[in-house]
Design a protein around this motif. Sequence first.
Motif, PDB file in Angstrom:
ATOM      1  N   ALA A   1      31.176  39.934  34.914  1.00  0.00           N
ATOM      2  CA  ALA A   1      32.504  39.337  35.300  1.00  0.00           C
ATOM      3  C   ALA A   1      31.736  38.984  36.448  1.00  0.00           C
ATOM      4  O   ALA A   1      31.247  39.840  37.083  1.00  0.00           O
ATOM      5  CB  ALA A   1      33.749  39.459  35.064  1.00  0.00           C
TER       6      ALA A   1
ATOM      7  N   THR B   1      36.434  49.577  39.143  1.00  0.00           N
ATOM      8  CA  THR B   1      36.160  48.583  39.482  1.00  0.00           C
ATOM      9  C   THR B   1      35.539  48.393  40.240  1.00  0.00           C
ATOM     10  O   THR B   1      34.051  47.642  41.466  1.00  0.00           O
ATOM     11  CB  THR B   1      37.570  47.795  39.601  1.00  0.00           C
TER      12      THR B   1
ATOM     13  N   LEU C   1      33.552  43.993  33.129  1.00  0.00           N
ATOM     14  CA  LEU C   1      33.537  44.217  34.399  1.00  0.00           C
ATOM     15  C   LEU C   1      31.609  43.878  34.764  1.00  0.00           C
ATOM     16  O   LEU C   1      31.501  43.262  35.400  1.00  0.00           O
ATOM     17  CB  LEU C   1      34.112  45.302  35.373  1.00  0.00           C
ATOM     18  N   SER C   2      30.671  44.174  33.762  1.00  0.00           N
ATOM     19  CA  SER C   2      29.440  44.196  34.470  1.00  0.00           C
ATOM     20  C   SER C   2      29.601  43.330  34.234  1.00  0.00           C
ATOM     21  O   SER C   2      28.219  41.939  35.112  1.00  0.00           O
ATOM     22  CB  SER C   2      29.002  44.755  33.743  1.00  0.00           C
TER      23      SER C   2
ATOM     24  N   LEU D   1      36.273  49.209  30.396  1.00  0.00           N
ATOM     25  CA  LEU D   1      35.911  47.628  31.352  1.00  0.00           C
ATOM     26  C   LEU D   1      34.984  47.359  31.367  1.00  0.00           C
ATOM     27  O   LEU D   1      34.639  46.993  32.419  1.00  0.00           O
ATOM     28  CB  LEU D   1      37.154  48.910  32.843  1.00  0.00           C
TER      29      LEU D   1
ATOM     30  N   GLY E   1      30.428  41.011  28.399  1.00  0.00           N
ATOM     31  CA  GLY E   1      30.403  43.444  28.765  1.00  0.00           C
ATOM     32  C   GLY E   1      29.516  43.534  28.357  1.00  0.00           C
ATOM     33  O   GLY E   1      28.383  43.100  27.533  1.00  0.00           O
TER      34      GLY E   1
ATOM     35  N   VAL F   1      32.151  49.534  39.942  1.00  0.00           N
ATOM     36  CA  VAL F   1      30.804  48.303  39.071  1.00  0.00           C
ATOM     37  C   VAL F   1      30.300  47.378  40.347  1.00  0.00           C
ATOM     38  O   VAL F   1      28.780  47.023  40.107  1.00  0.00           O
ATOM     39  CB  VAL F   1      31.663  47.337  38.506  1.00  0.00           C
ATOM     40  N   GLU F   2      30.869  47.270  40.965  1.00  0.00           N
ATOM     41  CA  GLU F   2      30.291  45.775  42.371  1.00  0.00           C
ATOM     42  C   GLU F   2      29.878  46.965  42.557  1.00  0.00           C
ATOM     43  O   GLU F   2      28.179  45.885  43.608  1.00  0.00           O
ATOM     44  CB  GLU F   2      31.448  45.774  43.077  1.00  0.00           C
TER      45      GLU F   2
ATOM     46  N   MET G   1      42.671  43.388  32.359  1.00  0.00           N
ATOM     47  CA  MET G   1      42.751  44.539  32.905  1.00  0.00           C
ATOM     48  C   MET G   1      44.647  45.110  32.183  1.00  0.00           C
ATOM     49  O   MET G   1      44.619  46.232  32.319  1.00  0.00           O
ATOM     50  CB  MET G   1      42.507  44.439  34.413  1.00  0.00           C
TER      51      MET G   1
ATOM     52  N   ASN H   1      36.544  34.467  30.396  1.00  0.00           N
ATOM     53  CA  ASN H   1      36.233  34.491  31.827  1.00  0.00           C
ATOM     54  C   ASN H   1      37.890  35.102  31.966  1.00  0.00           C
ATOM     55  O   ASN H   1      38.592  36.182  32.590  1.00  0.00           O
ATOM     56  CB  ASN H   1      35.762  33.704  32.702  1.00  0.00           C
TER      57      ASN H   1
ATOM     58  N   VAL I   1      38.812  38.087  30.388  1.00  0.00           N
ATOM     59  CA  VAL I   1      38.402  39.989  31.187  1.00  0.00           C
ATOM     60  C   VAL I   1      39.338  39.766  32.301  1.00  0.00           C
ATOM     61  O   VAL I   1      40.043  40.671  32.326  1.00  0.00           O
ATOM     62  CB  VAL I   1      37.119  38.997  31.559  1.00  0.00           C
ATOM     63  N   GLN I   2      40.209  38.996  32.793  1.00  0.00           N
ATOM     64  CA  GLN I   2      41.358  39.354  33.632  1.00  0.00           C
ATOM     65  C   GLN I   2      42.316  39.311  33.591  1.00  0.00           C
ATOM     66  O   GLN I   2      43.257  40.348  33.835  1.00  0.00           O
ATOM     67  CB  GLN I   2      41.118  38.340  35.139  1.00  0.00           C
TER      68      GLN I   2
END
Length: 382
Positions: A112, A342, A109-110, A106, A240, A345-346, A318, A311, A314-315
């Motif tokens: 995106a 997720t 995500l870093s 994953l 990524g 990461v945020e 998942m 982009n 990436v979605q």
Amino acid sequence: MRLHPLLHASAVAVALTATFDAPRLAAETLNAAVGLPPKNSTVLSYERFADYVAEHSDLKIKVFSMSLLSMKETSPGLRDGMADLGFVLPVYYPAEFSESNLVANLSMLSTAGRQVGAPGAVMTGAMTEYILECPDCIAEYSAQGQVFLGSMASASYVMLCNTPVQSVDDLKGKKLRSGSPNFSRWAERFGAISVSLSGNEQYEALSQGVIDCTMAAMSELTNNSLADVAKYVTTQVPGGVFSGAATANFNADVWRGLTAEQREVILKGMARMQADMTLGYQDLSDADAGTAAERGVTLLDPSEDLVAATNAFVQDDMAVIEQQFTDDYGVQNTGAKIARITELVEKWKGLVDAADGDVDALAQVYWDETYSKLDRASFGMN
């Protein structure tokens, strides 16, 4: 301000002295296996970690670079007691470390959504926190006779090629070295051919035309001397980071033989090494980008259609990751685990931005958010 990795050594000697004070401990020497070349920034960070441990205790760590165990031998070698601690790549063992590899898959995500200057530092924090709070993750390391102590991550992935690649059409038919399944899927999404090779095989494969590009961090221009054979770098894609590393797994019996005070010194050193190692890769990538032209390497921007398609990938990916780890590896509650990763990461995007790329500040964040919360008396003892 970030320091170039070769300048970190002087900072390490004085960093976090007040916060990371520790008593002197009984003398003992541990052997660390790192299957990377001696000048690799990971090895340099490992040596500074050994210096930290020696400074704060009588415990010694001898770092063996590419001489004790190879990268693929390190995990079973730790299990069998051939080394006391070492740099393990769980991606080499998909069945044994499926829980950890879920997080590594994953990593896109870093890069995106919200952008940060050091996405690798984000994944280092998120992966370490996730694994340390995940019973299923800890159990799979225990089954291999190891104690997981932390992660690290590269800078953002780019394409280092021996031919120009900028668009979706350019990717068709190209042979791309991949070190992780998500990057393989990205390559195949655009009609490229994914080739599985270890990091140590990139140079020869590029020089002999076995591959057209390797998907790796810009720092590989120096770390594995790829500036000699990769004359074009396409920035931003695939994006990524490589985060499928367990920085300093310990042989379980060795870890349990240490005192609580010794384990505390090592954990404090781990917070430092994670920051040093991860920002070392970021600093080296930044430096390599700045000197690329004088080394005969051309930096290329990807086309807008390739950025947009990445982009979207990436979605879409998942759902692929969730199904794959559920069906192929038997991971339970995969959807909930992906949601937690997720979320982390945020969270770490904010924490990394606040640290502003400074080794001392980031090491303190890693300590505060993860290591300080571990019980020295019980962690890794069962």
